[in-house]
Design an enzyme around this catalytic site. Structure first.
Site, short mmCIF file in Angstrom:
data_model
loop_
_atom_site.label_atom_id
_atom_site.label_comp_id
_atom_site.label_asym_id
_atom_site.label_seq_id
_atom_site.Cartn_x
_atom_site.Cartn_y
_atom_site.Cartn_z
CG HIS A 36 -2.66 -1.56 -8.67
ND1 HIS A 36 -3.46 -1.61 -7.77
CD2 HIS A 36 -3.06 -1.71 -9.79
CE1 HIS A 36 -4.69 -0.69 -8.15
NE2 HIS A 36 -4.62 -1.79 -9.41
CB SER A 135 -5.73 9.98 -15.35
OG SER A 135 -4.94 8.86 -14.71
CB SER A 136 -11.24 12.31 -16.43
OG SER A 136 -11.98 11.66 -15.61
CD GLU A 169 -7.79 10.98 -7.39
OE1 GLU A 169 -7.88 11.89 -7.97
OE2 GLU A 169 -8.52 10.06 -8.06
CG ASP A 181 -3.66 7.99 -12.04
OD1 ASP A 181 -2.08 7.69 -12.25
OD2 ASP A 181 -4.46 8.60 -11.10
CE1 TYR A 233 -5.67 1.97 -7.45
CE2 TYR A 233 -5.89 2.59 -4.54
CZ TYR A 233 -5.30 2.56 -5.91
OH TYR A 233 -3.71 4.00 -6.50
C1 GLA Z 1 -4.83 4.60 -10.75
C2 GLA Z 1 -4.29 5.89 -9.99
C3 GLA Z 1 -2.30 5.14 -9.39
C4 GLA Z 1 -2.53 3.82 -9.71
C5 GLA Z 1 -3.08 2.90 -10.91
C6 GLA Z 1 -2.67 1.60 -10.73
O1 GLA Z 1 -4.14 5.15 -11.93
O2 GLA Z 1 -4.90 6.33 -9.64
O3 GLA Z 1 -2.12 5.87 -8.28
O4 GLA Z 1 -2.34 3.57 -8.45
O5 GLA Z 1 -4.48 3.52 -10.59
O6 GLA Z 1 -1.41 1.61 -11.23
#
Ligand code: GLA
Length: 391
Positions: A36, A135-136, A169, A181, A233
């Site tokens: 984060h 992160s698919s 996204e 990601d 989030y």
């Molecule tokens: C997700 C988001 C990223 C990042 C992480 C937490 O993966 O896509 O941008 O903020 O959470 O580190």
């Protein structure tokens, strides 16, 4: 052609007939540390993993985009003119969101790229587990972005492609995520972590030396789902922005440990804890990289462990399943362990000595069974190359 590429190419032919113009692929990622921090202009240290999404693509003579995925039934079609971020839904929002964001970048750029844009047929295959915090979605975004960049001859660099994936996204999928990601998926290197400075998108690859140290990473997918388009989030992001505003800085990156007493005095308890996570997490990323360089992989465990506590107690994004995965890995002798990714479900990672990997994986599975949690999916990952054209 290797098996994965063969499959991607065959899948394209089965959906669209004929052969693709090319194949592109992009990996998922695991974040070693720095959670984060990206949307707070801070530091993160992810790796690209050895699980990839492959896109087989072919330019069309008309303006139609057709996209299909071996994970979902059907073909989604839309003309370039009708790409509307508000109308894209479901899995196709990721690839088509990227097409929308690229068309927007091309139209705004000096390259006159918009005139070279044609319709494209795109067929996606992937072995990146979905919903696991690996992160698919970024893997899809980056593979599609790279394919369209080539087919449309846009000449965009990795930074621009990462921003395009992020925009897709944020705007199309509706998840207010940062840039980590996509950066990891585009810039990964075998046996290296990517030290990302999200303030200026400067990146540095750092040798992990895992093989030399005889250690490796285990991912523990708790198979509890998470979605960053849901409230948790976004509310963490708002707290961080609120904390920065109240402390008079543009982003939390501007603050360090010396600012904590002032933050404690000025902020409510919850916002303070959110801010403290970001400030200390930035420090832990830098400490991890320094320890790796000075003493090797065996020395980074404590930072991983502390990062987990900070996410559990200060940022409050862990879950009972993630906490168990981490505690269990630590008790079984992992060098360090933490939840990884956005939180609220998904995966944890454990850094383990190769000789201990079986024992740690078996022990975590046993502890999950004892707690009557869904059996986790536990597998090793290695740092791999970022997005690339395959054929
Ligand atoms: C997700 C988001 C990223 C990042 C992480 C937490 O993966 O896509 O941008 O903020 O959470 O580190």
């Amino acid at each position: 052609m290797n098996e994965v590429l063969q499959l991607g190419s065959e899948y394209f032919s089965s959906q669209f007939s004929g052969a693709p113009d090319g194949l592109w692929s992009a990996p998922g990622r695991v974040n070693l540390i720095g959670e984060h921090t990206d949307y707070n202009d801070g530091f993160a240290f992810p790796i690209a993993i050895d699980k990839r999404t492959t896109v087989a693509a072919r330019a069309r003579a008309d303006r139609l985009l057709r996209v299909t995925s071996s994970s979902f039934p059907g073909v989604v079609e839309v003309s370039l003119e009708d790409l509307d971020p508000d109308a894209l839904t479901g899995w196709a929002a990721y690839p088509l969101g990227v097409a929308w964001a690229m068309a927007r970048a091309a139209a705004g750029g000096a390259s006159g790229g918009a005139s070279r844009m044609s319709g494209v047929d795109l067929a996606l295959t992937s072995d990146v587990p979905a919903g696991a915090g690996l992160s698919s979605s970024a893997a899809v975004e980056c593979a599609v972005a790279l394919a369209l960049n080539d087919l449309w001859e846009l000449g965009l660099d990795s930074q621009a492609l990462a921003r395009i994936g992020q925009l897709a996204e944020n705007r199309v999928v509706g998840a207010p995520t940062g840039i980590m990601d996509q950066s990891a998926s585009l810039l990964g290197e075998p046996d290296h972590g990517i030290l990302l400075d999200c303030q200026n998108l400067l990146t540095e690859t750092v040798a992990l030396g895992f093989a030399v140290a005889g250690v490796g990473l285990l991912v523990i997918d708790t198979r509890t789902s998470h979605s960053h388009a849901d409230g948790g989030y976004a509310s963490r992001r708002r707290s961080c922005e609120d904390g920065a505003r109240r402390l008079g800085v543009g982003s939390l990156r501007a603050l360090g440990p010396d600012d904590l007493p002032r933050a404690a005095a000025q902020l409510d308890g919850q916002t303070y804890r959110r801010v403290r996570h970001i400030i200390t997490e930035n420090q832990r990323v830098l400490a991890t990289v320094a320890a790796l360089r000075a003493s090797g992989a065996g020395a980074i465990g404590p930072f991983l462990d502390e990062s987990h506590l900070s996410m559990r107690d200060d940022f409050e994004i862990s879950t009972p399943e993630l906490d168990l995965a981490v505690a269990s890995a630590q008790e079984l002798g992992a060098i360090g362990a933490r939840m990884t990714g956005g939180g609220f479900g998904g995966a944890a990672l454990a850094l383990v000595r190769n000789d201990d990997a079986g024992k740690v994986a078996g022990g975590i599975a046993r502890d999950f069974a004892r707690a009557r949690y869904t059996a986790p999916h536990i597998f090793p990952v290695t740092a791999s190359e970022g997005a690339r054209r395959e054929l």
